[in-house]
Design a protein around this motif. Structure first.
Motif, PDB file in Angstrom:
ATOM      1  N   ASP A 102       0.747  -0.917  -0.039  1.00  0.00           N
ATOM      2  CA  ASP A 102       0.074  -0.153  -0.087  1.00  0.00           C
ATOM      3  C   ASP A 102       0.869   1.462   0.045  1.00  0.00           C
ATOM      4  OD1 ASP A 102      -1.744   2.103   0.685  1.00  0.00           O
ATOM      5  OD2 ASP A 102      -3.235   0.574   1.542  1.00  0.00           O
ATOM      6  N   ILE A 103       0.780   2.157  -1.047  1.00  0.00           N
ATOM      7  CA  ILE A 103       1.297   3.350  -0.966  1.00  0.00           C
ATOM      8  C   ILE A 103       0.844   4.480  -0.262  1.00  0.00           C
ATOM      9  CG2 ILE A 103       2.567   2.593  -3.061  1.00  0.00           C
ATOM     10  CD1 ILE A 103       0.633   4.796  -4.568  1.00  0.00           C
ATOM     11  N   ASP A 104      -0.071   4.265   0.523  1.00  0.00           N
ATOM     12  CA  ASP A 104      -0.632   5.144   1.575  1.00  0.00           C
ATOM     13  C   ASP A 104      -0.968   6.455   1.016  1.00  0.00           C
ATOM     14  OD1 ASP A 104      -0.670   3.325   3.484  1.00  0.00           O
ATOM     15  OD2 ASP A 104       1.682   3.711   4.081  1.00  0.00           O
ATOM     16  N   GLY A 105      -1.487   6.684  -0.167  1.00  0.00           N
ATOM     17  CA  GLY A 105      -2.003   7.738  -0.761  1.00  0.00           C
ATOM     18  C   GLY A 105      -0.965   8.750  -1.582  1.00  0.00           C
ATOM     19  N   ALA A 106       0.480   8.116  -1.607  1.00  0.00           N
ATOM     20  CA  ALA A 106       1.506   8.895  -2.191  1.00  0.00           C
ATOM     21  C   ALA A 106       1.302   9.134  -3.729  1.00  0.00           C
ATOM     22  CB  ALA A 106       2.756   8.093  -1.989  1.00  0.00           C
ATOM     23  N   PRO A 107       1.394  10.009  -4.183  1.00  0.00           N
ATOM     24  CA  PRO A 107       1.363  10.565  -5.335  1.00  0.00           C
ATOM     25  C   PRO A 107       2.580   9.843  -6.538  1.00  0.00           C
ATOM     26  CG  PRO A 107       2.530  12.440  -4.483  1.00  0.00           C
ATOM     27  CD  PRO A 107       1.981  11.317  -3.340  1.00  0.00           C
ATOM     28  N   LEU A 108       3.360   9.346  -5.783  1.00  0.00           N
ATOM     29  CA  LEU A 108       4.601   8.885  -6.779  1.00  0.00           C
ATOM     30  C   LEU A 108       5.309   7.970  -5.765  1.00  0.00           C
ATOM     31  CD1 LEU A 108       6.470   9.678  -9.312  1.00  0.00           C
ATOM     32  CD2 LEU A 108       8.105  10.593  -7.696  1.00  0.00           C
ATOM     33  N   PHE A 109       5.829   6.794  -6.604  1.00  0.00           N
ATOM     34  CA  PHE A 109       6.458   5.452  -5.927  1.00  0.00           C
ATOM     35  C   PHE A 109       7.366   5.157  -6.949  1.00  0.00           C
ATOM     36  CE2 PHE A 109       3.134   3.673  -8.318  1.00  0.00           C
ATOM     37  CZ  PHE A 109       3.612   2.306  -8.973  1.00  0.00           C
ATOM     38  N   ILE A 110       8.413   4.174  -6.485  1.00  0.00           N
ATOM     39  CA  ILE A 110       9.662   3.762  -7.207  1.00  0.00           C
ATOM     40  C   ILE A 110       9.328   2.430  -7.183  1.00  0.00           C
ATOM     41  CG2 ILE A 110      11.885   3.082  -7.118  1.00  0.00           C
ATOM     42  CD1 ILE A 110      12.456   5.556  -5.270  1.00  0.00           C
ATOM     43  N   ALA A 111       9.517   1.777  -8.600  1.00  0.00           N
ATOM     44  CA  ALA A 111       9.881   0.367  -8.900  1.00  0.00           C
ATOM     45  C   ALA A 111      11.140   0.161  -9.200  1.00  0.00           C
ATOM     46  CB  ALA A 111       8.814  -0.175  -9.936  1.00  0.00           C
ATOM     47  N   GLU A 112      11.889  -0.645  -8.215  1.00  0.00           N
ATOM     48  CA  GLU A 112      13.341  -0.771  -8.680  1.00  0.00           C
ATOM     49  C   GLU A 112      13.648  -2.162  -8.986  1.00  0.00           C
ATOM     50  OE1 GLU A 112      15.868  -2.147  -7.026  1.00  0.00           O
ATOM     51  OE2 GLU A 112      14.937  -2.610  -4.843  1.00  0.00           O
TER      52      GLU A 112
END
Length: 210
Positions: A102-112
């Protein structure tokens, strides 16, 4: 006054040779992280590629990885903010379970992961890509860092790690060139962190404007 749902999240794909420091940069960014290494195929998969002239499975070949399932997870995270992801044990070369992310509503995340560049174009076409970065540190540095990490974590036998490490050190420049050709921007750690900060601010601003 109408209330609009938040705009979808976006992903930064972070690639680079094994041992280049992707996990460290992702952790330092403070952004949610999707580990693309968890989408490796299992050791009994008949489609796994072999190292040419060897009986070793080529875990550095894109065909050792399930790109379709990884893209599905990315799209689901962007659209809904959560997705189930496999739990992969590299030492066993097997999936040992599944857990929610869950990204907790973050507008951006990383896929590494080392194969992140393989899905740059697909993510761009799907409208979920914010940026794509390729970390570079030099063949000798990545060889040492990769070997010590993999040895400490008991990922594979020492003989396998040495064979793989020597092969990857010789191939590193071509690996980086391929990832750049697939749409990733080559950069060092500091530039990567700077671009991640910029992308996060931009995405947050777009969400606020929406």
């Amino acid at each position: 006054m109408s209330i609009h749902p938040p705009s979808p999240a976006r992903v930064v794909l972070l690639c680079g040779p094994s041992g280049s420091g992707k996990s460290l940069v992702a952790a330092r960014s403070g952004l949610p992280v999707l580990r693309l290494d968890d989408f490796y195929k299992e050791a009994d998969d008949p489609t796994l590629p072999l190292v040419r002239g060897s009986s070793d499975i080529d875990w550095d070949h894109p065909d050792s990885w399930d790109a379709d399932v990884a893209v599905e997870a990315i799209v689901r995270l962007c659209a809904t903010g959560s997705t189930p992801v496999p739990v992969y044990d590299i030492a066993l070369s097997a999936r040992t379970g599944e857990e929610p992310l869950d990204i907790d509503g973050a507008p951006l995340f990383i896929a590494e992961g080392i194969f992140a560049a393989e899905i740059v174009e697909r993510c761009r076409e799907l409208g979920v890509l914010a940026d794509a970065l390729c970390l570079t540190r030099g063949p000798v540095t990545t060889f040492r860092r990769r070997f010590l990490r993999d040895l400490k974590e008991g990922r594979k036998s020492v003989s396998f790690l040495l064979r793989r490490g020597w092969r990857l050190m010789r191939a590193e420049r071509s690996i980086v060139s391929r990832q750049i050709s697939l749409g990733a921007h080559a950069c060092d750690r500091d530039e990567a962190l700077g671009r991640l900060t910029t992308a996060a601010h931009r995405q947050a601003g777009q969400r606020t404007a929406a």
